[in-house]
Scaffold this active site. Structure first.
Site, PDB file in Angstrom:
ATOM      1  N   GLY A  59      -3.126   5.750  -9.818  1.00  0.00           N
ATOM      2  CA  GLY A  59      -3.590   6.150  -8.493  1.00  0.00           C
ATOM      3  C   GLY A  59      -2.571   5.797  -7.426  1.00  0.00           C
ATOM      4  O   GLY A  59      -1.957   4.729  -7.467  1.00  0.00           O
ATOM      5  N   ARG A 104      17.492   1.509  -1.961  1.00  0.00           N
ATOM      6  CA  ARG A 104      18.516   0.990  -1.047  1.00  0.00           C
ATOM      7  C   ARG A 104      19.010  -0.396  -1.461  1.00  0.00           C
ATOM      8  O   ARG A 104      20.194  -0.694  -1.314  1.00  0.00           O
ATOM      9  CB  ARG A 104      17.995   1.016   0.384  1.00  0.00           C
ATOM     10  CG  ARG A 104      17.775   2.456   0.855  1.00  0.00           C
ATOM     11  CD  ARG A 104      17.628   2.589   2.338  1.00  0.00           C
ATOM     12  NE  ARG A 104      17.621   3.996   2.724  1.00  0.00           N
ATOM     13  CZ  ARG A 104      17.455   4.433   3.968  1.00  0.00           C
ATOM     14  NH1 ARG A 104      17.265   3.560   4.952  1.00  0.00           N
ATOM     15  NH2 ARG A 104      17.468   5.725   4.226  1.00  0.00           N
ATOM     16  N   ARG A 118      -1.589  10.943 -14.796  1.00  0.00           N
ATOM     17  CA  ARG A 118      -2.088  10.193 -15.937  1.00  0.00           C
ATOM     18  C   ARG A 118      -1.369  10.732 -17.179  1.00  0.00           C
ATOM     19  O   ARG A 118      -1.106  11.918 -17.274  1.00  0.00           O
ATOM     20  CB  ARG A 118      -3.597  10.367 -16.091  1.00  0.00           C
ATOM     21  CG  ARG A 118      -4.386  10.098 -14.808  1.00  0.00           C
ATOM     22  CD  ARG A 118      -4.417   8.621 -14.436  1.00  0.00           C
ATOM     23  NE  ARG A 118      -5.235   8.388 -13.251  1.00  0.00           N
ATOM     24  CZ  ARG A 118      -5.400   7.195 -12.694  1.00  0.00           C
ATOM     25  NH1 ARG A 118      -4.793   6.138 -13.209  1.00  0.00           N
ATOM     26  NH2 ARG A 118      -6.165   7.058 -11.613  1.00  0.00           N
ATOM     27  N   CYS A 119      -1.095   9.868 -18.136  1.00  0.00           N
ATOM     28  CA  CYS A 119      -0.340  10.311 -19.310  1.00  0.00           C
ATOM     29  C   CYS A 119      -0.844   9.638 -20.585  1.00  0.00           C
ATOM     30  O   CYS A 119      -0.275   8.627 -21.026  1.00  0.00           O
ATOM     31  CB  CYS A 119       1.155  10.039 -19.117  1.00  0.00           C
ATOM     32  SG  CYS A 119       2.184  10.668 -20.451  1.00  0.00           S
ATOM     33  N   GLY A 136      -0.720   0.142 -10.981  1.00  0.00           N
ATOM     34  CA  GLY A 136      -1.772  -0.825 -11.265  1.00  0.00           C
ATOM     35  C   GLY A 136      -1.783  -1.278 -12.709  1.00  0.00           C
ATOM     36  O   GLY A 136      -0.759  -1.232 -13.406  1.00  0.00           O
ATOM     37  N   ASP A 137      -2.941  -1.678 -13.186  1.00  0.00           N
ATOM     38  CA  ASP A 137      -3.076  -2.280 -14.506  1.00  0.00           C
ATOM     39  C   ASP A 137      -2.569  -1.381 -15.619  1.00  0.00           C
ATOM     40  O   ASP A 137      -1.788  -1.809 -16.477  1.00  0.00           O
ATOM     41  CB  ASP A 137      -4.551  -2.628 -14.753  1.00  0.00           C
ATOM     42  CG  ASP A 137      -4.774  -3.274 -16.107  1.00  0.00           C
ATOM     43  OD1 ASP A 137      -4.564  -4.487 -16.220  1.00  0.00           O
ATOM     44  OD2 ASP A 137      -5.149  -2.554 -17.055  1.00  0.00           O
ATOM     45  N   GLY A 138      -2.972  -0.113 -15.627  1.00  0.00           N
ATOM     46  CA  GLY A 138      -2.526   0.812 -16.661  1.00  0.00           C
ATOM     47  C   GLY A 138      -1.028   1.023 -16.630  1.00  0.00           C
ATOM     48  O   GLY A 138      -0.374   1.112 -17.677  1.00  0.00           O
ATOM     49  N   THR A 183      -1.784  -0.724  -5.740  1.00  0.00           N
ATOM     50  CA  THR A 183      -3.152  -0.244  -5.917  1.00  0.00           C
ATOM     51  C   THR A 183      -4.005  -0.745  -4.760  1.00  0.00           C
ATOM     52  O   THR A 183      -3.887  -1.905  -4.363  1.00  0.00           O
ATOM     53  CB  THR A 183      -3.768  -0.722  -7.246  1.00  0.00           C
ATOM     54  OG1 THR A 183      -5.186  -0.480  -7.235  1.00  0.00           O
ATOM     55  CG2 THR A 183      -3.524  -2.199  -7.482  1.00  0.00           C
ATOM     56  N   ASP A 203      -7.026  -1.385  -4.941  1.00  0.00           N
ATOM     57  CA  ASP A 203      -8.120  -2.197  -5.475  1.00  0.00           C
ATOM     58  C   ASP A 203      -7.858  -3.698  -5.371  1.00  0.00           C
ATOM     59  O   ASP A 203      -8.791  -4.486  -5.475  1.00  0.00           O
ATOM     60  CB  ASP A 203      -8.375  -1.836  -6.941  1.00  0.00           C
ATOM     61  CG  ASP A 203      -8.705  -0.370  -7.135  1.00  0.00           C
ATOM     62  OD1 ASP A 203      -9.213   0.250  -6.177  1.00  0.00           O
ATOM     63  OD2 ASP A 203      -8.443   0.154  -8.230  1.00  0.00           O
ATOM     64  N   ASP A 234      -6.555  -5.615  -7.552  1.00  0.00           N
ATOM     65  CA  ASP A 234      -7.107  -6.173  -8.792  1.00  0.00           C
ATOM     66  C   ASP A 234      -6.048  -6.551  -9.822  1.00  0.00           C
ATOM     67  O   ASP A 234      -6.343  -6.626 -11.015  1.00  0.00           O
ATOM     68  CB  ASP A 234      -8.099  -5.185  -9.414  1.00  0.00           C
ATOM     69  CG  ASP A 234      -7.452  -3.866  -9.815  1.00  0.00           C
ATOM     70  OD1 ASP A 234      -6.293  -3.617  -9.424  1.00  0.00           O
ATOM     71  OD2 ASP A 234      -8.109  -3.068 -10.513  1.00  0.00           O
ATOM     72  N   ARG A 260     -12.735   0.171  -8.086  1.00  0.00           N
ATOM     73  CA  ARG A 260     -12.900   0.131  -9.534  1.00  0.00           C
ATOM     74  C   ARG A 260     -13.806  -1.030  -9.907  1.00  0.00           C
ATOM     75  O   ARG A 260     -14.936  -1.090  -9.433  1.00  0.00           O
ATOM     76  CB  ARG A 260     -11.533   0.054 -10.233  1.00  0.00           C
ATOM     77  CG  ARG A 260     -11.535   0.658 -11.615  1.00  0.00           C
ATOM     78  CD  ARG A 260     -10.169   0.738 -12.239  1.00  0.00           C
ATOM     79  NE  ARG A 260      -9.535  -0.548 -12.418  1.00  0.00           N
ATOM     80  CZ  ARG A 260      -8.550  -0.785 -13.273  1.00  0.00           C
ATOM     81  NH1 ARG A 260      -8.098   0.201 -14.028  1.00  0.00           N
ATOM     82  NH2 ARG A 260      -8.011  -1.977 -13.384  1.00  0.00           N
ATOM     83  N   GLY A 273     -18.836  -6.510   9.671  1.00  0.00           N
ATOM     84  CA  GLY A 273     -20.129  -7.093  10.023  1.00  0.00           C
ATOM     85  C   GLY A 273     -21.296  -6.537   9.243  1.00  0.00           C
ATOM     86  O   GLY A 273     -22.417  -6.423   9.766  1.00  0.00           O
ATOM     87  N   ARG A 284      -7.363   6.118  -0.057  1.00  0.00           N
ATOM     88  CA  ARG A 284      -6.045   6.023  -0.681  1.00  0.00           C
ATOM     89  C   ARG A 284      -4.935   6.561   0.206  1.00  0.00           C
ATOM     90  O   ARG A 284      -3.767   6.280  -0.040  1.00  0.00           O
ATOM     91  CB  ARG A 284      -6.039   6.810  -1.992  1.00  0.00           C
ATOM     92  CG  ARG A 284      -6.631   6.070  -3.152  1.00  0.00           C
ATOM     93  CD  ARG A 284      -6.153   6.712  -4.425  1.00  0.00           C
ATOM     94  NE  ARG A 284      -6.887   6.237  -5.579  1.00  0.00           N
ATOM     95  CZ  ARG A 284      -6.916   6.879  -6.734  1.00  0.00           C
ATOM     96  NH1 ARG A 284      -6.272   8.027  -6.848  1.00  0.00           N
ATOM     97  NH2 ARG A 284      -7.575   6.388  -7.754  1.00  0.00           N
TER      98      ARG A 284
END
Length: 319
Positions: free
Chosen positions: A11, A25, A72-73, A102-104, A125, A127, A129, A171, A185, A252
């Site tokens: 993402g 650079r 995605r792959c 991210g994690d993946g 990411t 998230d 996370d 997520r 708030g 995002r």
């Protein structure tokens, strides 16, 4: 090391472009040839790799998304897919890879490192996370996007004296919901890390009504349930009518905040330095306001989780 490459995967997150700029650079400053891999790991397999110069990353620091694009792959999860990725890099003489994601994305970087391609991960990411770093690229920007939405929805909630439920992304992590809820708030915040009780939410709503409150804002993280599900539970339990807002992918996008731009610049530059130090299977991050690096394997250990103190504070302030 003479040639390195950079890719973005998974993402997108605000700040990715700023990180790409920093990698390119900083790499050029250090005398390296820097290549961009387009469309993430899928592009790596397909050989969508181009050399980048300083001008290639001009005027992107303020832009959301990623100029290298992402995808995605599933194929990259196979030995054959990774072998083709390694071949594409080797064919061009590329000796190191910086992966922003991210994690993946990190799992792909770890697999490549184990197959002989030095990789460094940069946490990108919304998230927040990624284990081992206090903050990820895009979190601050997404947080401000959610806060802006909460503020605007509160205006309508006040005008019509209604209860609104706002669903945010994240997520399986509640950081975005928690921080946005405290900053906005919110009367109740539902996050995956903490058990929720519909009766407690109802009690809080009653307490607010009892002291003359005419509107309420409830924040629910997508990892808990949908906002619509919560709305139906409140109606079934107490007949409470609510309005639902699902913020979705608006979280995002957008120009990265100053904090995300600076963080991205620091992360990207440090990632290049790590490669030049001859290290592999490493992630960069931030702890206690300092840029650090640590083994990618630490990312895949049990997540340290969100701030318990902040969650308790949110409950104390929403009486």
């Amino acid at each position: 090391m003479k040639k390195i490459a950079v890719l973005t995967s998974g993402g997108d997150a605000p700040g990715m472009n700023a990180a790409i700029r920093a990698v390119v650079r900083k790499g050029i400053f250090e005398g390296l040839d820097v290549f961009g891999v387009y469309n993430g790991y899928q592009g790596l397999i397909e050989g969508k790799i181009e050399r980048l110069d300083a001008g290639s990353v001009g005027d992107i620091i303020q832009k959301g998304g990623t100029m290298l694009h992402s995808s995605r792959c599933p194929e990259f999860k196979t030995p054959e897919g990774r072998a083709e990725g390694v071949r594409q890099l080797s064919e061009r003489g590329i000796e190191g890879l910086i992966v922003i994601g991210g994690d993946g994305s990190y799992r792909g970087a770890q697999a490549l490192s184990q197959e002989g391609v030095p990789c460094v991960g940069v946490p990108g990411t919304i998230d927040n996370d990624i284990n081992g770093t206090d903050y990820t690229l895009g979190f601050d920007t997404a947080l401000n996007t959610v806060i802006d939405a909460i503020d605007k929805i509160r205006d309508t909630a006040t005008s019509h004296e209604r209860t609104f439920i706002i669903e945010v992304m994240g997520r399986d992590a509640g950081d975005l919901a928690l921080w946005a809820g405290v900053a906005g708030g919110a009367e109740s915040i539902l996050i995956p890390e903490k058990p929720h009780d519909v009766d407690e939410i109802i009690t809080r709503l009653r307490q607010g009504t009892g002291r003359g409150k005419k509107h309420s804002i409830l924040i629910v993280a997508e990892g808990v349930m949908t906002a619509q599900d919560l709305a139906e539970k409140l109606k079934e339990a107490e007949g409470i009518e609510t309005r639902v807002s699902v913020l979705g992918h608006i979280q995002r996008g957008g120009s990265p905040t100053g904090r995300d731009r600076v963080l991205a610049s620091k992360f990207g530059a440090r990632a290049v330095e790590v490669l030049l130090e001859g290290r592999a299977g490493v992630a960069v991050g931030m702890r206690n306001h300092a840029v650090i690096d640590y083994p990618l394997t630490e990312v895949f250990s049990r997540r340290e989780g969100m701030e318990d103190g902040l969650y308790e504070l949110s409950k104390e302030l929403s009486i």
